[in-house]
Motif scaffolding. Structure first.
Motif, PDB file in Angstrom:
ATOM      1  N   GLU A  48      67.348  98.613 101.412  1.00 11.42           N
ATOM      2  CA  GLU A  48      66.103  98.089 100.840  1.00 11.42           C
ATOM      3  C   GLU A  48      66.152  96.583 100.588  1.00 11.42           C
ATOM      4  N   ASP A  49      67.305  95.956 100.811  1.00 14.31           N
ATOM      5  CA  ASP A  49      67.453  94.531 100.503  1.00 14.31           C
ATOM      6  C   ASP A  49      67.321  93.616 101.717  1.00 14.31           C
ATOM      7  N   ILE A  50      66.725  94.117 102.780  1.00 13.58           N
ATOM      8  CA  ILE A  50      66.444  93.279 103.937  1.00 13.58           C
ATOM      9  C   ILE A  50      64.933  93.310 104.177  1.00 13.58           C
ATOM     10  N   SER A  51      64.349  92.151 104.427  1.00 14.36           N
ATOM     11  CA  SER A  51      62.925  92.103 104.759  1.00 14.36           C
ATOM     12  C   SER A  51      62.740  91.119 105.910  1.00 14.36           C
ATOM     13  N   PHE A  52      61.937  91.529 106.860  1.00 12.15           N
ATOM     14  CA  PHE A  52      61.731  90.729 108.068  1.00 12.15           C
ATOM     15  C   PHE A  52      60.533  89.811 107.890  1.00 12.15           C
ATOM     16  N   VAL A  53      60.752  88.546 108.149  1.00  8.13           N
ATOM     17  CA  VAL A  53      59.714  87.523 108.080  1.00  8.13           C
ATOM     18  C   VAL A  53      58.934  87.537 109.385  1.00  8.13           C
ATOM     19  N   GLN A  54      59.664  87.674 110.492  1.00  4.63           N
ATOM     20  CA  GLN A  54      59.036  87.779 111.807  1.00  4.63           C
ATOM     21  C   GLN A  54      60.022  88.380 112.796  1.00  4.63           C
ATOM     22  N   GLY A  55      59.480  88.976 113.841  1.00  7.46           N
ATOM     23  CA  GLY A  55      60.283  89.408 114.968  1.00  7.46           C
ATOM     24  C   GLY A  55      60.961  90.747 114.869  1.00  7.46           C
ATOM     25  N   GLN A  56      60.623  91.567 113.879  1.00  5.07           N
ATOM     26  CA  GLN A  56      61.255  92.891 113.813  1.00  5.07           C
ATOM     27  C   GLN A  56      60.990  93.667 115.109  1.00  5.07           C
ATOM     28  N   ASP A  57      59.833  93.428 115.721  1.00  4.31           N
ATOM     29  CA  ASP A  57      59.491  94.091 116.987  1.00  4.31           C
ATOM     30  C   ASP A  57      60.294  93.524 118.165  1.00  4.31           C
ATOM     31  N   LYS A  58      61.024  92.435 117.937  1.00  6.53           N
ATOM     32  CA  LYS A  58      61.862  91.842 118.994  1.00  6.53           C
ATOM     33  C   LYS A  58      63.287  92.404 118.968  1.00  6.53           C
ATOM     34  N   LEU A  59      63.588  93.242 117.974  1.00  2.98           N
ATOM     35  CA  LEU A  59      64.922  93.825 117.864  1.00  2.98           C
ATOM     36  C   LEU A  59      65.087  94.992 118.835  1.00  2.98           C
ATOM     37  N   THR A  60      66.258  95.089 119.403  1.00  3.20           N
ATOM     38  CA  THR A  60      66.626  96.205 120.275  1.00  3.20           C
ATOM     39  C   THR A  60      67.726  96.987 119.580  1.00  3.20           C
ATOM     40  N   LEU A  61      67.669  98.297 119.695  1.00  5.74           N
ATOM     41  CA  LEU A  61      68.630  99.193 119.057  1.00  5.74           C
ATOM     42  C   LEU A  61      69.658  99.674 120.066  1.00  5.74           C
ATOM     43  N   TYR A  62      70.933  99.668 119.650  1.00  2.05           N
ATOM     44  CA  TYR A  62      72.004 100.241 120.463  1.00  2.05           C
ATOM     45  C   TYR A  62      72.785 101.232 119.609  1.00  2.05           C
ATOM     46  N   GLN A  63      73.001 102.427 120.146  1.00  2.46           N
ATOM     47  CA  GLN A  63      73.804 103.445 119.485  1.00  2.46           C
ATOM     48  C   GLN A  63      74.766 104.047 120.500  1.00  2.46           C
ATOM     49  N   PHE A  64      75.893 104.536 120.011  1.00  4.66           N
ATOM     50  CA  PHE A  64      76.860 105.187 120.892  1.00  4.66           C
ATOM     51  C   PHE A  64      77.605 106.263 120.118  1.00  4.66           C
ATOM     52  N   ASN A  65      78.405 107.033 120.803  1.00  3.53           N
ATOM     53  CA  ASN A  65      79.262 108.069 120.240  1.00  3.53           C
ATOM     54  C   ASN A  65      78.495 108.991 119.294  1.00  3.53           C
ATOM     55  N   SER A  66      78.749 108.930 117.986  1.00  2.00           N
ATOM     56  CA  SER A  66      78.101 109.839 117.027  1.00  2.00           C
ATOM     57  C   SER A  66      76.636 109.491 116.804  1.00  2.00           C
ATOM     58  N   LYS A  67      76.209 108.330 117.231  1.00  2.00           N
ATOM     59  CA  LYS A  67      74.845 107.821 117.062  1.00  2.00           C
ATOM     60  C   LYS A  67      74.432 107.700 115.595  1.00  2.00           C
ATOM     61  N   THR A  68      75.415 107.620 114.696  1.00  2.00           N
ATOM     62  CA  THR A  68      75.132 107.423 113.276  1.00  2.00           C
ATOM     63  C   THR A  68      74.823 105.970 112.990  1.00  2.00           C
ATOM     64  N   ALA A  69      75.665 105.076 113.479  1.00  2.00           N
ATOM     65  CA  ALA A  69      75.436 103.640 113.283  1.00  2.00           C
ATOM     66  C   ALA A  69      74.310 103.191 114.208  1.00  2.00           C
TER      67      ALA A  69
END
Length: 139
Positions: A48-69
């Motif tokens: 809850e302590d992160i807030s996006f000023v701009q560009g959250q839609d520019k982020l790409t997600l990468y997950q592997f193995n357990s896909k938890t992180a």
């Protein structure tokens, strides 16, 4: 120093504010296969302590193995900004290099956690694999 930091990726497309609940006390590297290749130094923040000023839609997600992180990076410049932690999914690991005015080379020593023997895999508490040291040379 305040625990509220302005942060951004390299190109500035992703900008955010983050509050580090323990300042830089959680600074670390990790030996898991992904972190070993990424090479970033991270610190912790609550979800809850992160807030996006701009560009959250520019982020790409990468997950592997357990896909938890969940590892996030800018889709333009490729810089890793943060990840939702596998060892504590209620926290983000924040790339210190994205914090305004902060460099990974500001820290003489950084603990390196044993991510190969991850506690979520039955290894118990995250062990210490070593310490990364930075010693500046005279210019």
């Amino acid at each position: 120093m305040s625990n509220l930091h302005q942060a951004a990726c390299h190109c500035g497309a992703v900008q955010f504010q983050v509050r580090l609940f323990d300042g830089f006390d959680s600074i670390r590297r990790c030996t898991c296969s992904y972190c070993r290749m990424r090479g970033a130094v991270a610190v912790s923040a609550r979800l809850e302590d992160i807030s996006f000023v701009q560009g959250q839609d520019k982020l790409t997600l990468y997950q592997f193995n357990s896909k938890t992180a969940k590892h996030y990076f800018c889709s333009f410049c490729g810089i890793y900004t943060h990840h939702q932690r596998r060892s504590n999914p209620h926290q983000f690991g924040i790339n210190v290099a994205c914090l305004a005015g902060v460099s990974p080379f500001d820290f003489a020593e950084v603990e390196v956690k044993d991510g190969v023997n991850h506690p979520a895999d039955g290894a118990g508490v995250a062990g210490l694999a070593g310490v990364l040291r930075f010693v500046a040379t005279q210019a």
